[in-house]
Design a protein around this motif. Structure first.
Motif, PDB file in Angstrom:
ATOM      1  N   CYS A 108       0.840  -1.201   0.000  1.00  0.00           N
ATOM      2  CA  CYS A 108       0.000   0.000   0.000  1.00  0.00           C
ATOM      3  C   CYS A 108       0.880   1.257   0.000  1.00  0.00           C
ATOM      4  O   CYS A 108       0.905   2.036   0.959  1.00  0.00           O
ATOM      5  N   SER A 109       1.605   1.445  -1.084  1.00  0.00           N
ATOM      6  CA  SER A 109       2.516   2.586  -1.196  1.00  0.00           C
ATOM      7  C   SER A 109       1.748   3.877  -1.477  1.00  0.00           C
ATOM      8  O   SER A 109       0.784   3.871  -2.235  1.00  0.00           O
ATOM      9  N   GLN A 110       2.193   4.971  -0.872  1.00  0.00           N
ATOM     10  CA  GLN A 110       1.625   6.278  -1.181  1.00  0.00           C
ATOM     11  C   GLN A 110       2.774   7.286  -1.250  1.00  0.00           C
ATOM     12  O   GLN A 110       3.113   7.952  -0.255  1.00  0.00           O
ATOM     13  N   PRO A 111       3.397   7.407  -2.432  1.00  0.00           N
ATOM     14  CA  PRO A 111       4.576   8.269  -2.576  1.00  0.00           C
ATOM     15  C   PRO A 111       4.288   9.761  -2.530  1.00  0.00           C
ATOM     16  O   PRO A 111       5.218  10.562  -2.472  1.00  0.00           O
ATOM     17  N   VAL A 112       3.007  10.164  -2.555  1.00  0.00           N
ATOM     18  CA  VAL A 112       2.686  11.588  -2.617  1.00  0.00           C
ATOM     19  C   VAL A 112       3.196  12.344  -1.391  1.00  0.00           C
ATOM     20  O   VAL A 112       3.521  13.533  -1.478  1.00  0.00           O
ATOM     21  N   PHE A 113       3.313  11.677  -0.258  1.00  0.00           N
ATOM     22  CA  PHE A 113       3.767  12.385   0.939  1.00  0.00           C
ATOM     23  C   PHE A 113       5.237  12.793   0.817  1.00  0.00           C
ATOM     24  O   PHE A 113       5.612  13.911   1.178  1.00  0.00           O
ATOM     25  N   ALA A 114       6.052  11.891   0.299  1.00  0.00           N
ATOM     26  CA  ALA A 114       7.464  12.227   0.098  1.00  0.00           C
ATOM     27  C   ALA A 114       7.622  13.307  -0.962  1.00  0.00           C
ATOM     28  O   ALA A 114       8.397  14.256  -0.789  1.00  0.00           O
ATOM     29  N   SER A 115       6.866  13.198  -2.052  1.00  0.00           N
ATOM     30  CA  SER A 115       6.992  14.188  -3.125  1.00  0.00           C
ATOM     31  C   SER A 115       6.460  15.549  -2.689  1.00  0.00           C
ATOM     32  O   SER A 115       7.017  16.595  -3.046  1.00  0.00           O
ATOM     33  N   ALA A 116       5.383  15.566  -1.882  1.00  0.00           N
ATOM     34  CA  ALA A 116       4.839  16.837  -1.392  1.00  0.00           C
ATOM     35  C   ALA A 116       5.826  17.513  -0.444  1.00  0.00           C
ATOM     36  O   ALA A 116       6.035  18.730  -0.507  1.00  0.00           O
TER      37      ALA A 116
ATOM     38  N   ARG B  58     -14.410 -11.567   9.178  1.00  0.00           N
ATOM     39  CA  ARG B  58     -13.465 -11.306   8.099  1.00  0.00           C
ATOM     40  C   ARG B  58     -14.021 -10.237   7.147  1.00  0.00           C
ATOM     41  O   ARG B  58     -15.202 -10.230   6.833  1.00  0.00           O
ATOM     42  N   SER B  59     -13.122  -9.391   6.701  1.00  0.00           N
ATOM     43  CA  SER B  59     -13.492  -8.310   5.787  1.00  0.00           C
ATOM     44  C   SER B  59     -12.464  -8.237   4.671  1.00  0.00           C
ATOM     45  O   SER B  59     -11.262  -8.416   4.913  1.00  0.00           O
ATOM     46  N   LEU B  60     -12.940  -7.976   3.463  1.00  0.00           N
ATOM     47  CA  LEU B  60     -12.029  -7.725   2.352  1.00  0.00           C
ATOM     48  C   LEU B  60     -11.438  -6.341   2.572  1.00  0.00           C
ATOM     49  O   LEU B  60     -12.172  -5.357   2.668  1.00  0.00           O
ATOM     50  N   PHE B  61     -10.106  -6.256   2.640  1.00  0.00           N
ATOM     51  CA  PHE B  61      -9.481  -5.019   3.100  1.00  0.00           C
ATOM     52  C   PHE B  61      -8.633  -4.318   2.038  1.00  0.00           C
ATOM     53  O   PHE B  61      -8.822  -3.141   1.764  1.00  0.00           O
ATOM     54  N   ALA B  62      -7.697  -5.043   1.433  1.00  0.00           N
ATOM     55  CA  ALA B  62      -6.722  -4.347   0.589  1.00  0.00           C
ATOM     56  C   ALA B  62      -6.533  -4.919  -0.810  1.00  0.00           C
ATOM     57  O   ALA B  62      -5.406  -4.996  -1.296  1.00  0.00           O
ATOM     58  N   PRO B  63      -7.624  -5.294  -1.503  1.00  0.00           N
ATOM     59  CA  PRO B  63      -7.431  -5.668  -2.913  1.00  0.00           C
ATOM     60  C   PRO B  63      -7.659  -4.493  -3.858  1.00  0.00           C
ATOM     61  O   PRO B  63      -7.301  -4.552  -5.029  1.00  0.00           O
ATOM     62  N   ILE B  64      -8.282  -3.415  -3.345  1.00  0.00           N
ATOM     63  CA  ILE B  64      -8.598  -2.246  -4.164  1.00  0.00           C
ATOM     64  C   ILE B  64      -8.371  -1.002  -3.331  1.00  0.00           C
ATOM     65  O   ILE B  64      -8.139  -1.078  -2.128  1.00  0.00           O
ATOM     66  N   GLY B  65      -8.447   0.147  -3.970  1.00  0.00           N
ATOM     67  CA  GLY B  65      -8.409   1.391  -3.232  1.00  0.00           C
ATOM     68  C   GLY B  65      -7.307   2.313  -3.685  1.00  0.00           C
ATOM     69  O   GLY B  65      -6.319   1.900  -4.302  1.00  0.00           O
ATOM     70  N   LEU B  66      -7.486   3.568  -3.357  1.00  0.00           N
ATOM     71  CA  LEU B  66      -6.581   4.632  -3.758  1.00  0.00           C
ATOM     72  C   LEU B  66      -5.151   4.377  -3.313  1.00  0.00           C
ATOM     73  O   LEU B  66      -4.203   4.733  -3.999  1.00  0.00           O
ATOM     74  N   HIS B  67      -4.986   3.731  -2.140  1.00  0.00           N
ATOM     75  CA  HIS B  67      -3.653   3.560  -1.579  1.00  0.00           C
ATOM     76  C   HIS B  67      -3.046   2.184  -1.858  1.00  0.00           C
ATOM     77  O   HIS B  67      -1.914   1.928  -1.443  1.00  0.00           O
ATOM     78  N   VAL B  68      -3.789   1.298  -2.518  1.00  0.00           N
ATOM     79  CA  VAL B  68      -3.270  -0.044  -2.807  1.00  0.00           C
ATOM     80  C   VAL B  68      -2.506  -0.001  -4.127  1.00  0.00           C
ATOM     81  O   VAL B  68      -3.086   0.238  -5.184  1.00  0.00           O
ATOM     82  N   SER B  69      -1.203  -0.211  -4.058  1.00  0.00           N
ATOM     83  CA  SER B  69      -0.376  -0.107  -5.263  1.00  0.00           C
ATOM     84  C   SER B  69      -0.145  -1.438  -5.958  1.00  0.00           C
ATOM     85  O   SER B  69       0.045  -1.474  -7.174  1.00  0.00           O
ATOM     86  N   LYS B  70      -0.167  -2.549  -5.211  1.00  0.00           N
ATOM     87  CA  LYS B  70       0.138  -3.835  -5.827  1.00  0.00           C
ATOM     88  C   LYS B  70      -0.347  -4.972  -4.950  1.00  0.00           C
ATOM     89  O   LYS B  70      -0.174  -4.938  -3.730  1.00  0.00           O
ATOM     90  N   ILE B  71      -0.984  -5.975  -5.558  1.00  0.00           N
ATOM     91  CA  ILE B  71      -1.260  -7.230  -4.864  1.00  0.00           C
ATOM     92  C   ILE B  71      -0.064  -8.131  -5.105  1.00  0.00           C
ATOM     93  O   ILE B  71       0.307  -8.404  -6.249  1.00  0.00           O
ATOM     94  N   ASN B  72       0.535  -8.582  -4.042  1.00  0.00           N
ATOM     95  CA  ASN B  72       1.808  -9.280  -4.133  1.00  0.00           C
ATOM     96  C   ASN B  72       1.642 -10.731  -4.581  1.00  0.00           C
ATOM     97  O   ASN B  72       0.639 -11.383  -4.285  1.00  0.00           O
TER      98      ASN B  72
END
Length: 359
Positions: free
Chosen positions: A211-219, A257-271
């Motif tokens: 769940c990479s979010q590079p915008v913080f480093a670039s900002a 159980r909940s589906l959590f990180a297969p989609i979304g603005l902050h999900v960069s890659k399913i490993n």
């Protein structure tokens, strides 16, 4: 906090039980699956009650089971400190790690960071404002308004998924609203998980997502200021915005159980998947979200209304249409509690399985 019984069936967290302390409040269920609206309740009354902690604990149960709760009565008497106390208490009283607290806005030092309605700023408050977001996230790829056709699937997300310890509860108080437009939607991760075949669920339960979010480093680089650190947890530090989370997680308050990180603005890659496999999987899950509107609760905002949700149990998406309303102003303040490192408990089951509901 474990359940009784055979060692192999113990849950890491004991599911919370509702005690009845909120039975005096009027409410309606938004849909049979997701959402509850308290029609007349005041959050300040809950905070001031003699049994305040019991009510807050019960509210944490209701939010976690229903995914999201709305307070429709204008909460204009709720101060910024009250909003922070309310949100922090929900996480604290529902078993989050003792060392955690409220999330700190990573870009709090940015000169484009908006002030709250009282003219002040607070490192624990994120101001929801579309014009401010354009300034804060101008270095984020793909934010061009000229993309055609518009694809709003990218709006779905869970708060602070980019942190090692993401948010458990988020609470948004809308200070100013346009006459129409700007609705927010929430979708049940419990129910979407339950609508997937058992075979595919088994596979998803073995997967993780980066769940990479590079915008913080670039900002920070663009604005020449340091990122805020730590951010609500000793594990959320520096420019570490690329955690690995389980695709399926157990919600600590319910044990479901909940589906959590297969989609979304902050999900960069399913490993662990080939690129085409990942694309197909993400498109399939998003099709379940957009194609099953009975899993969605929609909030038409009114001034002073509040929404509070469990980020482990739902995704949410804003509707970016207020630019179509002349003179529209949509401004809100949000506080978020920081929960545990997401985990999948092998002893946990789905919501429908646990409650014995028909599919």
């Amino acid at each position: 906090m474990t359940t009784n019984g055979d060692e192999s069936t113990k849950l890491r967290y004991r599911p919370m039980k509702y005690s009845g302390s909120l039975d005096h409040l009027d409410f309606v269920e938004v849909t049979p699956i997701i959402g509850r609206e308290y029609t007349k309740a005041k959050i300040t009354d809950i905070l001031a009650a003699s049994n305040s902690e019991a009510q807050l604990r019960d509210l944490a149960v209701v939010i976690s089971e229903r995914g999201v709760c709305f307070f429709r009565e204008p909460q204009t008497d709720l101060s910024v400190d009250g909003l922070k106390q309310f949100t922090d208490s929900l996480g604290r009283l529902s078993g989050r790690p003792e060392e955690n607290g409220l999330h700190v806005h990573p870009l709090y030092r940015d000169p484009g960071n908006s002030r709250m309605g009282n003219g002040e700023t607070d490192e624990n408050i994120y101001v929801i404002n579309s014009e401010a977001a354009k300034k804060l996230y101008k270095t984020m790829p793909g934010r061009s308004a000229n993309q055609e056709p518009r694809d709003l699937t990218r709006e779905w997300h869970s708060d602070a998924t980019f942190e090692n310890c993401p948010s458990d509860f988020s609470c948004l108080l809308m200070e100013e609203t346009p006459p129409h437009g700007g609705d927010t939607l929430w979708c049940s991760g419990y129910e979407i998980y339950d609508r997937i075949s058992p075979t595919l669920r088994t596979l998803l339960s073995t997967l993780t997502a980066t769940c990479s979010q590079p915008v913080f480093a670039s900002a920070c680089a663009s604005g020449s200021y340091p990122v805020m650190t730590p951010r609500g947890s000793p594990l959320n530090t520096d420019l570490n915005f690329s955690p690995v989370h389980p695709v399926v997680r157990t919600v600590r308050q319910t044990g479901w159980r909940s589906l959590f990180a297969p989609i979304g603005l902050h999900v960069s890659k399913i490993n662990g998947l080939y690129k085409e496999e990942e694309r197909m999987l993400r498109e399939y899950v998003m099709r379940l979200v957009t194609g099953n509107h009975d899993c969605v609760a929609r909030m038409r905002w009114t001034r002073g209304a509040v929404a509070v949700w469990n980020n482990a149990a739902v995704w949410h998406a804003a509707t970016p249409d207020t630019h179509l309303v002349p003179g529209a102003v949509r401004n809100g303040i949000r506080a978020s509690s920081i929960g545990e490192v997401p985990f999948l408990d092998s002893a946990s089951r789905s919501r429908r399985e646990t409650l014995g509901l028909d599919f």
